[in-house]
Design an enzyme around this catalytic site. Structure first.
Site, PDB file in Angstrom:
ATOM      1  N   VAL A 133       0.904  -1.031   0.042  1.00 37.23           N
ATOM      2  CA  VAL A 133       0.086  -0.065   0.037  1.00 37.23           C
ATOM      3  C   VAL A 133       0.737   1.306  -0.047  1.00 37.23           C
ATOM      4  O   VAL A 133       0.639   2.218  -0.565  1.00 37.23           O
ATOM      5  CB  VAL A 133      -1.050   0.185   1.255  1.00 37.23           C
ATOM      6  CG1 VAL A 133      -1.837   1.370   1.289  1.00 37.23           C
ATOM      7  CG2 VAL A 133      -1.733  -1.150   0.876  1.00 37.23           C
ATOM      8  N   ALA A 134       2.073   1.317   0.649  1.00 40.13           N
ATOM      9  CA  ALA A 134       2.756   2.478   0.798  1.00 40.13           C
ATOM     10  C   ALA A 134       3.495   2.675  -0.696  1.00 40.13           C
ATOM     11  O   ALA A 134       3.730   3.843  -0.825  1.00 40.13           O
ATOM     12  CB  ALA A 134       3.809   2.191   2.067  1.00 40.13           C
ATOM     13  N   VAL A 176       2.736   1.370  -3.715  1.00 40.64           N
ATOM     14  CA  VAL A 176       2.139   1.484  -4.873  1.00 40.64           C
ATOM     15  C   VAL A 176       1.720   3.262  -5.132  1.00 40.64           C
ATOM     16  O   VAL A 176       1.008   3.468  -4.218  1.00 40.64           O
ATOM     17  CB  VAL A 176       1.341   0.633  -5.132  1.00 40.64           C
ATOM     18  CG1 VAL A 176       0.135   0.834  -6.126  1.00 40.64           C
ATOM     19  CG2 VAL A 176       1.453  -0.524  -5.187  1.00 40.64           C
ATOM     20  N   GLU A 195      -0.918   4.878  -5.745  1.00 36.99           N
ATOM     21  CA  GLU A 195      -2.334   4.603  -6.213  1.00 36.99           C
ATOM     22  C   GLU A 195      -2.940   5.780  -7.092  1.00 36.99           C
ATOM     23  O   GLU A 195      -3.751   5.596  -7.890  1.00 36.99           O
ATOM     24  CB  GLU A 195      -3.124   4.625  -4.980  1.00 36.99           C
ATOM     25  CG  GLU A 195      -3.049   3.263  -4.043  1.00 36.99           C
ATOM     26  CD  GLU A 195      -1.948   3.270  -3.116  1.00 36.99           C
ATOM     27  OE1 GLU A 195      -1.234   4.299  -2.978  1.00 36.99           O
ATOM     28  OE2 GLU A 195      -1.829   2.711  -2.413  1.00 36.99           O
ATOM     29  N   ASP A 235       3.577  20.444 -46.942  1.00 40.71           N
ATOM     30  CA  ASP A 235       3.060  20.701 -48.217  1.00 40.71           C
ATOM     31  C   ASP A 235       3.188  22.118 -48.454  1.00 40.71           C
ATOM     32  O   ASP A 235       3.378  22.899 -47.450  1.00 40.71           O
ATOM     33  CB  ASP A 235       1.573  20.166 -48.353  1.00 40.71           C
ATOM     34  CG  ASP A 235       1.287  19.121 -48.906  1.00 40.71           C
ATOM     35  OD1 ASP A 235       2.098  18.498 -49.616  1.00 40.71           O
ATOM     36  OD2 ASP A 235       0.183  18.434 -48.767  1.00 40.71           O
ATOM     37  N   THR A 257       1.013  24.261 -50.746  1.00 38.12           N
ATOM     38  CA  THR A 257      -0.184  24.906 -51.021  1.00 38.12           C
ATOM     39  C   THR A 257      -1.255  24.685 -49.821  1.00 38.12           C
ATOM     40  O   THR A 257      -1.361  23.241 -49.427  1.00 38.12           O
ATOM     41  CB  THR A 257      -1.031  24.340 -52.432  1.00 38.12           C
ATOM     42  OG1 THR A 257       0.249  24.334 -53.372  1.00 38.12           O
ATOM     43  CG2 THR A 257      -2.192  25.110 -52.866  1.00 38.12           C
ATOM     44  N   ASP A 294      -1.184  10.812 -50.659  1.00 43.16           N
ATOM     45  CA  ASP A 294      -0.401  11.132 -49.605  1.00 43.16           C
ATOM     46  C   ASP A 294      -0.387  10.132 -48.665  1.00 43.16           C
ATOM     47  O   ASP A 294       0.478  10.002 -47.508  1.00 43.16           O
ATOM     48  CB  ASP A 294      -0.699  12.486 -48.803  1.00 43.16           C
ATOM     49  CG  ASP A 294      -0.067  13.564 -49.832  1.00 43.16           C
ATOM     50  OD1 ASP A 294       0.728  13.367 -50.822  1.00 43.16           O
ATOM     51  OD2 ASP A 294      -0.944  14.709 -49.825  1.00 43.16           O
ATOM     52  N   GLU A 328       6.441   7.306   2.530  1.00 43.83           N
ATOM     53  CA  GLU A 328       5.258   6.568   3.132  1.00 43.83           C
ATOM     54  C   GLU A 328       5.933   4.804   3.386  1.00 43.83           C
ATOM     55  O   GLU A 328       5.433   4.324   3.877  1.00 43.83           O
ATOM     56  CB  GLU A 328       4.282   6.288   1.864  1.00 43.83           C
ATOM     57  CG  GLU A 328       3.694   7.737   1.741  1.00 43.83           C
ATOM     58  CD  GLU A 328       2.696   7.639   0.433  1.00 43.83           C
ATOM     59  OE1 GLU A 328       2.127   8.608   0.098  1.00 43.83           O
ATOM     60  OE2 GLU A 328       2.765   6.318  -0.354  1.00 43.83           O
ATOM     61  N   GLU A 344      -2.118   9.727  -0.917  1.00 45.27           N
ATOM     62  CA  GLU A 344      -1.949   9.383  -2.271  1.00 45.27           C
ATOM     63  C   GLU A 344      -3.369   9.711  -3.084  1.00 45.27           C
ATOM     64  O   GLU A 344      -3.343  10.266  -4.289  1.00 45.27           O
ATOM     65  CB  GLU A 344      -2.146   7.844  -2.561  1.00 45.27           C
ATOM     66  CG  GLU A 344      -0.688   7.151  -1.933  1.00 45.27           C
ATOM     67  CD  GLU A 344       0.158   7.307  -3.097  1.00 45.27           C
ATOM     68  OE1 GLU A 344       0.159   7.598  -4.138  1.00 45.27           O
ATOM     69  OE2 GLU A 344       1.525   6.794  -2.816  1.00 45.27           O
TER      70      GLU A 344
END
Lengths: 997, 286
Positions: A308-309, A311, A313, A355, A357, A694, A759, A784
């Site tokens: 948990v710490a 990752v 989140e 291009d 034109t 093209d 964390e 988080e």
């Protein structure tokens, strides 16, 4: 399949499918109807009825993934799975504790619920984002609907292709996509590309004859969604929508997945690494905990807590929001991005093949210069007529303008009086349109002038004469006006006007004329000569044979030259300059004449001032062209013919030798060759294009850019990005945004990753040094997903560090989104400082409440013993378990506030990667300032809202504990400034390599 | 794949280990050594400053300890005092624990170490001129506990006869003045968790009469305040003994004792040990 197809002129009626079987039973009157239909098409009412019956002419989208599966996928990503595991561990731990009769701790239950809530909420968010981006693509589809030319009730109409019905008479021409399955009834050199259907890439001729029984083989059927490459054809719609051949194939091949974009792959890859690291850390400390002697269940809970710490989140949500913010911003600036990856690739573009034109130029002929009174005058070519005009007092101008006005067959379409002249629609060819508009703007109402001088006779322009003349009544006299190729015009002149005086056209004048003509022609402009002559009344009678007119048109009086050009768009030169400073090479690839191409290239800065082509160098040094050193010539104009004779190696050599390249008179196939050569040189190539032809180049390019207005559907399909305004400058905006989002995403990710260390460390210290837990899991989730989300998103609003468009394009193989220095700097340096800040504040809070740091070490088993009600602190006081628990919550809160304080410093330092914070401006990014205020407010709320201690384990903390981490925040700011200073001062040094992310 | 990994771990061509050459590793490790050295130094400095700033005698804050906790002796597992009168091995450890606990309370020890204080008022010993001057503690003689004093070495505090003694103590809290100058005492009663009306009386009847020592379970004010372990070295915590004179055998009794002092809240929902203590007593007889 075959029975339902009408195979044409063997006599079968082109009636709506499915047609009656049997070829003999045909009613005469029905055939009559059909014949009528052949010419005038369907009656609107019938078409409406059939549309109602058959449904719109479009493929029903293949049944997509069911919504619940989509949602399920959001819940089953790498990180989400980890969270599920963590929640499961919590539940097991709770269950076991409950089973043991330990009714006190439902913390694990709360945590499990919180984790599940987190997964579900972020899943909902991701689902919503996906839903929204699908909608963006859907709305885009409506933005550029396919058009079809249909004949109904005898009128030629442009309608949306999805309104076509069986029996409609449609017209297709080169560049169109066939709007339905069509039986050809007439064709002129029509060729189609059936490759999407048959895999054959050879263009196939389409003609009215039925050549085969199989609809796929016969020549007289063109299929829905194939391309018409050239020629024109007329045909009857025989099947629409899902009943077309391609529709049947499409419904067979169901469930084709969308491809993942590279940036999504990169992010997923990086998320997998994070998840892997989380498991690695968790497992390591699980083992450590087991070795130290914790019971299995506790070790599992540690594992869960570490996951948990570690990752991040909130990361996925942050990235998604940042990307969609940019897509939105780009859409506002007329760049519709088909996939978000395109933005990111655009940022690394190093060559743009553009291009001419329409992209670099305004795509309208405009009068640029005039030559009269032996002087070149400059006309106003700006799009909004904001430029300077020339001196119009000369009488020669009066005459010249009269010729320009009268000797012109173009006219405005009616009903456009309120529209600015430049925007009015005109019937007539490009140069006449230019002259008409020029006259309207400079002289006044053309129609009125033409009314005063009614036309008696006229000879239109043709390629043998190369001039056009007309005779007008002018009261007592007649006026003959003539315009055409300057040399042809001059042949017919004997005098010339100077300030209203007719002078003899002597050699001197001829030389002056030649000089002016060469000068204007050398600018790539189309030059026309104008002359006139007063005739006695009745010289030319109405109805005179036009072919007899040239005999009258001799001994004319030369009025002047007018030259026209398709002028560059106003914003383009600046955009090209921006590209140049950004290390992006702009190459012009055009089908136009080399001189025109070179002139425009010079005008927009593709060929910069002072750059010479080898021809110019040769002329200057009076050397033969072969002896010119290519390195002396920065610029080079290559024609298609030269290109065709070149080996790919030679082309690469040219591209290397001359930084400023213009390719003129090239074919679309050659465009592809140019793109490939650039890519072989290691460039990331962006290509603009509009035609069907093209599309190979657009596909081959790293990023294909199609034109929204001029572009064909094929080009738009092949492209990654569409410019709604066809403007080159928008590409540069895209490049800038691409670089910006890449940088900002880096900053956001760096910010988000940093806090994972402060964390994580509490747990590591908790397990190894057995201190009372400094930071709880619920608190981590609050960091988080609550306080830090807004600041990390606010970094997406960060302005470009002012030098962003002065840097070389990034190398996508080397400069990754998340690179080693970024991770190392975030984790091991800033994260470490934050951890120290947290622990300092933690020990301060503990010491001031009676628990000195040394006592804390190894205290954990007694501290967490629920039966221990008289634990002695450093002063000899005794604490009950509950009293210690609130003390522990105080620690959580103090640690939380420390991380928050440091994260404020962190978000500030992340504003820039190279520049000093002061150079960037502390408060320029309002959103970021608001985010910080928001973060602090949430922090205060969590701390001081009553009831928090028992709900979310936040305690009201003492005022001074907010200030303990501040020196560390300051340290972060100062350290990062030193880092940036080193990076700026010593580019390429060890410091730069290791610390610049 | 494997070869790629091997090349990453050790690339003999460029002599790179995990993507870095020896010099590169050396430099980066040196950098982190300096960096963490600096951080650790900074941390040590802040800790030192912190320890300099905290008063070694009186904690800066005591708000967590507004109500002192209470605890019993013997410290039974799960506060569950269960024993069999006839089987001495079931209660011997209680007796041993009580003996040990009461050792410092021996009258001789008290007489040697502590002063006789004036009863009925707080024993305030202000620092006059010398800061943190050592404080004298007041005597709490073991004999005050009457039959629960266990003065004889073979005394079993009533456990052998089914009339057990349980000692109650209040947690030490520095500068804590309970009772607002009025006398304080400990009261005990039968209290089953979540019991109502009739049940209570029933429980009380089963538990039988309780005898408290010192009489009335009173704790003299002279034992307060506590000045902390540094200056109040020989501080003797006052104890109250409960003698269960006639508790019904083979029944689980729930007993709750609370500190009865003016201005002291002992009804915290969550903290079951703030100013009170609840324990179970079961006297088994064959």
């Amino acid at each position: 399949m075959e029975e339902s197809y009408e195979l044409g002129p063997r006599g079968k009626a082109p009636a709506p499918a499915p047609a009656p079987k049997g070829r003999g039973r045909r009613k005469q009157e029905k055939l009559e109807d059909m014949k009528k239909e052949m010419d005038v098409g369907l009656v609107e009412a019938v078409a409406a009825e059939r549309l109602l019956r058959d449904g719109p002419n479009e493929l029903r989208p293949p049944r997509g993934t069911p919504e619940c599966v989509k949602f399920g996928r959001q819940l089953a990503g790498g990180l989400q799975c980890l969270m599920w595991v963590a929640a499961a561990i919590c539940l097991i731990a709770y269950g076991v504790q409950e089973g043991e009769g330990d009714r006190g701790s439902s913390d694990n239950l709360y945590l499990a619920i919180a984790l599940i809530a987190v997964v579900v909420v972020t899943g909902c968010f991701g689902y919503y984002q996906e839903f929204k981006s699908t909608n963006i693509i859907a709305s885009f589809k409506n933005l550029v609907p396919q058009q079809a030319t249909v004949i109904r009730e005898g009128d030629k109409l442009q309608i949306n292709a999805n309104e076509l019905v069986v029996g409609d008479l449609v017209e297709i021409k080169g560049g169109d996509r066939v709007p339905a399955d069509i039986r050809i009834i007439s064709a002129q050199g029509c060729k189609v590309d059936n490759s999407s259907l048959t895999g054959e890439s050879e263009p196939q001729t389409r003609s009215p004859e039925c050549t085969h029984d199989s609809p796929l083989e016969t020549r007289n059927i063109a299929f829905f969604s194939t391309m018409c490459l050239e020629g024109t054809a007329m045909g009857l719609v025989i099947n629409t929508g899902d009943r077309t051949i391609i529709g049947r194939i499409a419904s067979l091949a169901s469930g084709v997945e969308n491809e993942k974009t590279p940036i999504a792959i990169e992010i997923e890859h990086f998320v997998d690494i994070i998840a892997g690291l989380a498991i690695f850390f968790g497992a390591t400390f699980f083992v450590v905990a087991m070795v130290i002697g914790y019971p299995f269940l506790r070790a599992m809970v540690f594992f869960m807590a570490i996951v948990v710490a570690y990752v991040p989140e909130g990361l996925l949500a942050t990235v998604t929001v940042c990307l969609s913010l940019t897509a939105k911003r780009l859409a506002r600036k007329n760049c519709v991005v088909k996939n978000l990856e395109a933005v990111e690739t655009l940022g690394s573009t190093s060559v743009i093949c553009s291009d001419k034109t329409g992209t670099l130029t305004q795509n309208r002929m405009t009068v640029a210069h005039l030559w009269f009174d032996n002087q070149i005058h400059t006309a106003d070519t700006t799009e909004d007529q904001s430029g300077q005009s020339f001196d119009q007092s000369s009488e020669t101008w009066t005459m010249l303008s009269r010729v320009v006005t009268l000797c012109n067959r173009a006219q405005f379409k009616p009903g456009q009086d309120n529209i600015p002249v430049a925007k009015r629609e005109v019937i007539g060819d490009a140069s006449e349109t230019a002259l008409l508009k020029f006259a309207e703007v400079t002289v006044g109402t053309v129609a009125e002038a033409r009314g005063r001088f009614p036309k008696v006779a006229e000879l239109p322009f043709n390629s043998t004469n190369k001039f056009q003349l007309s005779v007008h009544e002018a009261g007592e006299r007649q006026l003959l006006v003539l315009k055409g190729a300057p040399e042809r015009v001059l042949e017919r002149c004997s005098t010339v006007l100077l300030k209203g005086q007719e002078l003899a056209l002597d050699t001197q004048w001829r030389e002056a004329f030649e000089g002016a003509y060469a000068e204007l022609g050398g600018r790539g402009e189309r030059v026309l000569g104008f002359c006139a002559r007063w005739l006695p009344a009745g010289t030319v009678a109405a109805g005179t044979d036009p072919e007899a007119l040239p005999e009258v048109a001799v001994g004319l009086c030369f009025a002047g030259l007018v030259s026209m050009i398709d002028p560059p768009r106003a914003t383009v030169p600046q955009a090209v300059l921006k590209c140049r400073t950004a290390g992006i090479r702009v190459i012009m690839v055009t089908g136009d004449h080399p001189i025109t191409a070179k002139a425009i290239a010079a005008a927009v800065g593709i060929i910069s001032e002072g750059s010479e082509t080898p021809e110019e160098v040769a002329a200057r040094l009076r050397l033969p062209l072969e002896r010119v050193d290519p390195r002396q010539a920065r610029a080079r104009v290559v024609t298609g013919a030269e290109l065709a004779a070149m080996t790919p190696g030679a082309l690469e050599g040219l591209l290397r030798a001359h930084p400023e390249m213009v390719f003129a008179r090239t074919s679309p196939q050659q465009k592809l060759v140019i793109v490939e050569s650039c890519q072989r040189l290691g460039a990331i190539v962006a290509v603009t294009g509009d035609g069907v032809n093209d599309s190979p180049a657009l596909k081959k390019a790293d990023i294909g850019v199609a034109m929204g207005i001029a572009g064909s559907d094929a080009a738009k399909n092949a492209a990654d990005m569409i410019l709604l305004d066809d403007n080159f400058a928008s590409i540069v905006t895209g490049v800038e945004q691409g670089r910006l989002i890449f940088d900002n995403l880096k900053k956001s990710i760096a910010y988000t990753l940093t806090k994972n260390i402060p964390e994580l460390t509490p747990y590591l210290i908790y397990i190894t040094a057995s201190v009372p837990l400094p930071l709880g899991c619920i608190t981590i989730l609050f960091i988080e997903l609550c306080t830090d989300i807004f600041p990390s998103v606010s970094l997406a609003y960060e302005r470009a560090e002012s030098d962003i468009m002065h840097l070389k394009p990034r190398n996508p193989r080397r400069d990754r989104l998340v690179n080693e220095p970024l991770a190392a700097y975030s984790y091991f340096q800033i994260g470490a400082i934050q951890s120290f800040a947290g622990f300092t504040d933690y020990f301060v809070a503990m010491a001031q409440e009676g628990w000195w740091p040394l006592l804390c070490l190894g205290l954990r088993p007694r501290w967490e013993d629920t039966h221990e009600q008289e634990l002695q602190d450093s002063y000899g006081q005794q604490w009950t378990f509950e009293q210690r628990r609130y003390q522990q919550y105080t620690c959580y809160t103090v640690f939380f506030i420390s991380i928050e304080m440091c994260q404020i410093a962190d978000v500030l330092i992340r504003k820039t990667r190279r520049l000093s914070l002061l150079q960037q401006g502390l408060f320029r990014n309002r959103i970021l300032v608001i985010a910080i205020v928001f973060q602090v407010s949430i922090g205060c709320f969590l701390c001081y809202c009553p009831g928090m201690p028992n709900v979310f384990n936040f305690m009201p903390i003492r005022f001074q504990w907010w200030f303990v981490p501040m020196p560390f925040g300051l340290l972060i700011l100062v350290y990062d400034e030193i880092r940036k200073l080193g990076v700026r001062r010593h580019p390429g040094s060890w410091w730069d390599r290791e610390l610049y992310y | 794949m494997l070869a790629e990994w091997r090349a990453f771990v050790w690339d003999p061509r460029s002599r790179q280990f995990l993507g870095r050459t020896g010099t590169s590793w050396g430099l980066i490790l040196l950098f982190y050594l300096v960096f963490y050295g600096f951080l650790a130094g900074l941390f040590a400095l802040t800790m030192w400053v912190l320890l300099q700033s905290v008063d070694p005698h009186v904690p800066k804050y005591q708000d967590r300890l507004a109500t002192p906790g209470m605890m019993i002796r013997p410290r039974a597992e799960g506060l569950d005092v269960t024993f069999n009168v006839t089987q001495s091995q079931t209660w011997r450890h209680y007796v041993h624990a009580l003996h040990q606990f009461l050792e410092p309370y021996n009258d001789s020890v008290q007489a040697a170490r502590n002063a006789a204080c004036a009863p009925g008022r707080y024993n305030e010993q202000p620092d006059d001129a010398v800061a943190n001057y050592p404080k004298r503690a007041c005597r709490f003689n073991r004999s005050l506990l009457g039959p629960c004093a266990g003065l004889a070495p073979a005394d079993h505090y009533g456990y052998g006869t089914g009339r057990p003694c349980v000692l109650l103590k209040v947690n030490r809290v520095i500068n804590f003045f309970p009772g607002r100058n009025k006398s304080i005492n400990v009261v005990c009663a039968a209290k089953r968790p979540r019991a109502k009306g009739d049940l209570r009386e029933e429980d009380a009847a089963l538990l039988g009469p309780l005898q408290l020592f010192p009489p009335n379970g009173s704790i003299d004010l002279m034992y307060f305040p506590y000045y902390g372990k540094r200056v109040h070295v020989n501080y003797t915590q006052p104890v109250v003994a409960v003698l269960f004179a006639n508790a019904t055998a083979n029944v689980e009794h729930h007993v709750e004792c609370r500190l009865n002092a003016d201005g002291l809240r002992a009804d915290d929902e969550r903290d079951k040990f703030a100013g009170r203590v609840a324990f179970r007593l079961r006297i088994n007889r064959e």
